[in-house]
Every structure is written in structure tokens, then in C-alpha cells.
Design an enzyme around this catalytic site. Sequence first.
Site, PDB file in Angstrom:
ATOM      1  CE  LYS A  62      13.483  43.290 107.235  1.00 48.37           C
ATOM      2  NZ  LYS A  62      12.046  43.573 107.421  1.00 48.37           N
ATOM      3  CD  GLN A 106       9.727  42.842 110.251  1.00 51.27           C
ATOM      4  OE1 GLN A 106      10.739  43.468 109.934  1.00 51.27           O
ATOM      5  NE2 GLN A 106       9.147  41.976 109.427  1.00 51.27           N
ATOM      6  CG  ASP A 129       9.313  48.399 105.035  1.00 48.39           C
ATOM      7  OD1 ASP A 129      10.134  47.671 104.438  1.00 48.39           O
ATOM      8  OD2 ASP A 129       8.903  48.170 106.183  1.00 48.39           O
TER       9      ASP A 129
END
Length: 302
Positions: A62, A106, A129
Site C-alpha cells: 500500500k 491494518q 477502508d
Amino acid sequence: MTLDLAAPQLAATILDGKAMAGLLKAEVARDIAKLNSLSVVPGLAVALVGEDPASNVYVSSKVKACHDLGIQSSMEHLPASTTQAELLALIDRWNADPNIDGILVQLPLPKGIDVNAVVDHVHPSKDVDGFHPHNLGLLVSGRPGLVACTPAGIMKMLAIYGQSSGWTPAGKRAVVLGRSITVGKPMAALLVNAHATVTVCHSRTPDLAGRVAEADLVIAAVGSPKLVQGGWIKRGAVVVDVGIHRGDTGKLCGDVDFETARYMAAAISPVPGGVGPMTIAQLMRNTVDACIARRNVTLPTS
Ligand code: NAP
């Protein structure tokens, strides 16, 4: 693309996620260039807590994608001993930072940290997200908002496949295997919004093979290597494999037995090189979209 359904051994079109992600990233790069012309640089902040090896790999990919496209990324790698209060304090700082448009924590998080508390703490406008209840609510309401990267990336994959084949989810029977907040549930909502008729399966669904056999579109996100067998799949179905597993030999595979499924499906995504690259490209898209919305920017048209 024309499909001869009578042919017994016709291999499927491969949904090449790497190539499709390239198209998506090129579109994002064009928008970043326009933002830069207005002296705006989008920013993404990423928190990684602990030493989960898979998470390390995902976060590196990412951050690299940000670097390649010109998104300013700040990465905090915190020890597994980090407390929930410390993580929430970091998110507070990022929520208040005007140069940060997206915040990504994460998952999974170490034991002792309440995932819901963390997800709820990210400001919805920076929730790239798409896990915040506000954004999930917008999705279910069929209204615009930030949508989870994996299911949103899959919708882009299906749209690109549709451009060449004429295929569309509208009116199709879709079966989503898995009901996580990260993949299964938002995927089902996106497909309902796209006028598919959707069945969501999970670990208590009886006769999984029977449900898959009814589907024109199968989205497999169960986290179980090669669970979905070619013989389950209706001939001519579109199959998207979300699962990712590393076998003993180091070889990656998905939730679908690709070698048998590819002779039943009209189109199938491989692992690796399918959904994974689309997820990362969609994260870049979400970050730029969050930047445009938060900073109230109108992009130049040319
Ligand atoms: P998850 O949170 O573990 O959810 C798995 C879902 O599958 C659950 O709803 C579970 O049912 C269901 N399930 C498990 N075994 C089943 C079975 N035998 N039959 C029917 N349903 C079953 O996983 P996730 O985060 O959604 O991820 C799923 C897979 O996708 C994993 O392999 C993950 O690594 C991969 N993934 C890949 C990407 C990517 O970018 N490529 C992104 C995200 C995830 P219950 O709810 O009843 O437990």
C-alpha cells in the site's frame, strides 16, 4: 467476447486484476496531477500494530502504491504491546491533521485492542477502508460514501469485464460466500445496489455447493483454500476469488479450485493477480476521493 456454452472444455476469460488495476491507477494518477495543479497533495496515514507477516506485506504494498502515484504516505509501525488508548490517540492526531485525507489501520489488531473502538474512532471522511458504521450505512442506503476497497475493487473488475463482454450484474443471481464487514457484507450491498439478486452464505449455510450451483456470479471470500470446486459452478458463471493462501510450497492459491473452475466459468479471477491488485488500486482511489471531498476541490476538466 462470445461464449459457446455448448463447448465442454472452454477455458474462462481470466479477469486480469493486475492489468485492470493499472487502468484504475492511471485514472487516479490523472486526478492526482489535477490536484497537484491546484497545489493539493493527497495524504494517507497507515498504522501497523505488531508483527503479523502478512500484514507487513500488505502495508508495504500500500505504501509503495502511494509512493508510485504521488500520494503522501505516513506509516507508523507500532509494537504489539501498544495499548488501545495509544492507538486511539494516534488516530486523534491524524483526524486533526489537515494534510491527511485517509486513515488506514491494518487489521487484524493484537489481542486487547477492540477493533470496533478503533474503526469507530476514524473520522468517517477519512475512512478510506469504508469500515466505519457511517459509511456502511450510506452503502446500505444506496448513497455515495467511502466503500471497502476489496468489494469496491471487485465492482470495478466486473465493470471492466462488462465493457468487453456486455456482462452486467443486473438481473443476475449472485452468491457471496462470506459475511465479513471487510468483504462479504459490503459486497452483497454493492451487488444489491447493482440490481443483482443476492444470496449471502457463511459457515452455517447448509449445502454450499447447491447455492453456488444456482449462481451466475460467485464471489468467494471464505478464507478456506480451494473450498469451491469446479463441479459446483454453473457453466458460464463469473467467478471472483477473494481468498489468498500460501501453501507449504510457498505457492499462493485462493478459495476456488482454479484449475477445475476455469473450465466451467465464463470468467474467473486468478490468485495471485486478481482481486489483490484491485484492492490496492481502489485504496488509492478512495484516498483521492476522500481528498477531493474533504478539501472541497473541483478538479479541472481537462
Ligand atoms: P473472515 O473475516 O474470516 O470471514 C470469512 C467468512 O467466510 C465468514 O463469514 C465465515 O462464516 C465464512 N466461512 C468460513 N468458512 C466457511 C465455510 N466452510 N463455508 C461457508 N462459509 C464459510 O475473512 P475475510 O476477511 O472476509 O477474508 C476472506 C478471505 O479473503 C481470506 O482468505 C482473506 O485473506 C482474503 N482477503 C483478500 C483480500 C484481497 O485483497 N485479495 C482482501 C480481504 C480478504 P461465519 O461468519 O459464519 O464465521
